[in-house]
Motif scaffolding. Sequence first.
Motif, mmCIF file in Angstrom:
data_model
loop_
_atom_site.group_PDB
_atom_site.id
_atom_site.type_symbol
_atom_site.label_atom_id
_atom_site.label_comp_id
_atom_site.label_asym_id
_atom_site.label_seq_id
_atom_site.Cartn_x
_atom_site.Cartn_y
_atom_site.Cartn_z
ATOM 1 N N MET A 2 -10.355 -9.300 1.001
ATOM 2 C CA MET A 2 -9.313 -8.724 1.839
ATOM 3 C C MET A 2 -9.274 -7.221 1.586
ATOM 4 O O MET A 2 -9.091 -6.778 0.448
ATOM 5 C CB MET A 2 -7.977 -9.381 1.481
ATOM 6 C CG MET A 2 -6.775 -8.660 1.944
ATOM 7 S SD MET A 2 -5.216 -9.526 1.694
ATOM 8 C CE MET A 2 -5.096 -9.665 -0.047
ATOM 9 N N PRO A 3 -9.450 -6.392 2.639
ATOM 10 C CA PRO A 3 -9.407 -4.940 2.463
ATOM 11 C C PRO A 3 -7.970 -4.471 2.244
ATOM 12 O O PRO A 3 -7.109 -4.677 3.090
ATOM 13 C CB PRO A 3 -9.981 -4.410 3.770
ATOM 14 C CG PRO A 3 -9.828 -5.511 4.753
ATOM 15 C CD PRO A 3 -9.810 -6.780 3.990
ATOM 16 N N VAL A 4 -7.760 -3.844 1.106
ATOM 17 C CA VAL A 4 -6.408 -3.396 0.741
ATOM 18 C C VAL A 4 -6.315 -1.886 0.903
ATOM 19 O O VAL A 4 -7.235 -1.150 0.530
ATOM 20 C CB VAL A 4 -6.073 -3.799 -0.710
ATOM 21 C CG1 VAL A 4 -4.718 -3.265 -1.121
ATOM 22 C CG2 VAL A 4 -6.122 -5.302 -0.858
ATOM 23 N N LYS A 5 -5.186 -1.446 1.468
ATOM 24 C CA LYS A 5 -4.905 -0.015 1.617
ATOM 25 C C LYS A 5 -3.631 0.320 0.863
ATOM 26 O O LYS A 5 -2.711 -0.486 0.795
ATOM 27 C CB LYS A 5 -4.690 0.341 3.087
ATOM 28 C CG LYS A 5 -5.931 0.318 3.920
ATOM 29 C CD LYS A 5 -6.176 1.702 4.419
ATOM 30 C CE LYS A 5 -7.389 1.716 5.322
ATOM 31 N NZ LYS A 5 -8.214 2.858 5.064
ATOM 32 N N ILE A 6 -3.599 1.509 0.309
ATOM 33 C CA ILE A 6 -2.352 2.057 -0.232
ATOM 34 C C ILE A 6 -1.855 3.010 0.844
ATOM 35 O O ILE A 6 -2.544 3.969 1.201
ATOM 36 C CB ILE A 6 -2.576 2.784 -1.566
ATOM 37 C CG1 ILE A 6 -3.053 1.796 -2.616
ATOM 38 C CG2 ILE A 6 -1.301 3.487 -2.012
ATOM 39 C CD1 ILE A 6 -3.391 2.425 -3.951
ATOM 40 N N ARG A 7 -0.697 2.703 1.404
ATOM 41 C CA ARG A 7 -0.211 3.479 2.534
ATOM 42 C C ARG A 7 1.307 3.582 2.509
ATOM 43 O O ARG A 7 1.972 3.006 1.660
ATOM 44 C CB ARG A 7 -0.681 2.864 3.847
ATOM 45 C CG ARG A 7 -0.174 1.475 4.108
ATOM 46 C CD ARG A 7 -0.764 0.943 5.384
ATOM 47 N NE ARG A 7 -0.288 -0.395 5.672
ATOM 48 C CZ ARG A 7 -0.883 -1.229 6.490
ATOM 49 N NH1 ARG A 7 -1.994 -0.858 7.096
ATOM 50 N NH2 ARG A 7 -0.384 -2.418 6.710
#
Length: 189
Positions: free
Chosen positions: A1-6
Amino acid sequence: MPVKIRLQRHGKKGKPFFWIVAADSRAKRDGKFLEKLGIYNPTTNPATIEIDVDSSVKWLQNGAQPTDTARAILSYKGVLLKNHLVGGVRKGALTEEQAEEKFNAWVSEKEGKVEAKKENLSKEQEAAKAKALEAEKEVNAKREAEAAAAAQPEVEETTEDQEAAAANEVDDATAAEANAEEKQDQSGS
């Protein structure tokens, strides 16, 4: 699962307030998130940023990609530096104590800069307030002078009227004396 910090937007219209979150990149901007890492309030000066450094580093180590704004915030708070130092410890270039010492030195230096900025802002606000007060005093002094000048001609007019009335009385008195003298001269002759 591609995780972003946003950033996840909260707050009402015109007054934004953001949570810094680790979220699935396919989730909506303000939708589900995996973990709340901190908060960011851009409406204050300087902007208020509270972030959990260790959790952020953990997510970066696990491959989370920060967005551009989140990367700038993480860099400002030293999360990217700590991630870099942890990588150095893992490779054996530094000991954990050295890395912690470098990070703490950087944090204290950064806090000093932020405090200096806050002091400058408060000094500028005080100077602006003092300047506005001086300008207001100057305007009030001009207003008082104009009011005094406007009141002064009325006083002068009344004194001129009084002087004219006194002169008329003096003229009347001298005329009465002259008439009395003429009567005496006529009755005496």
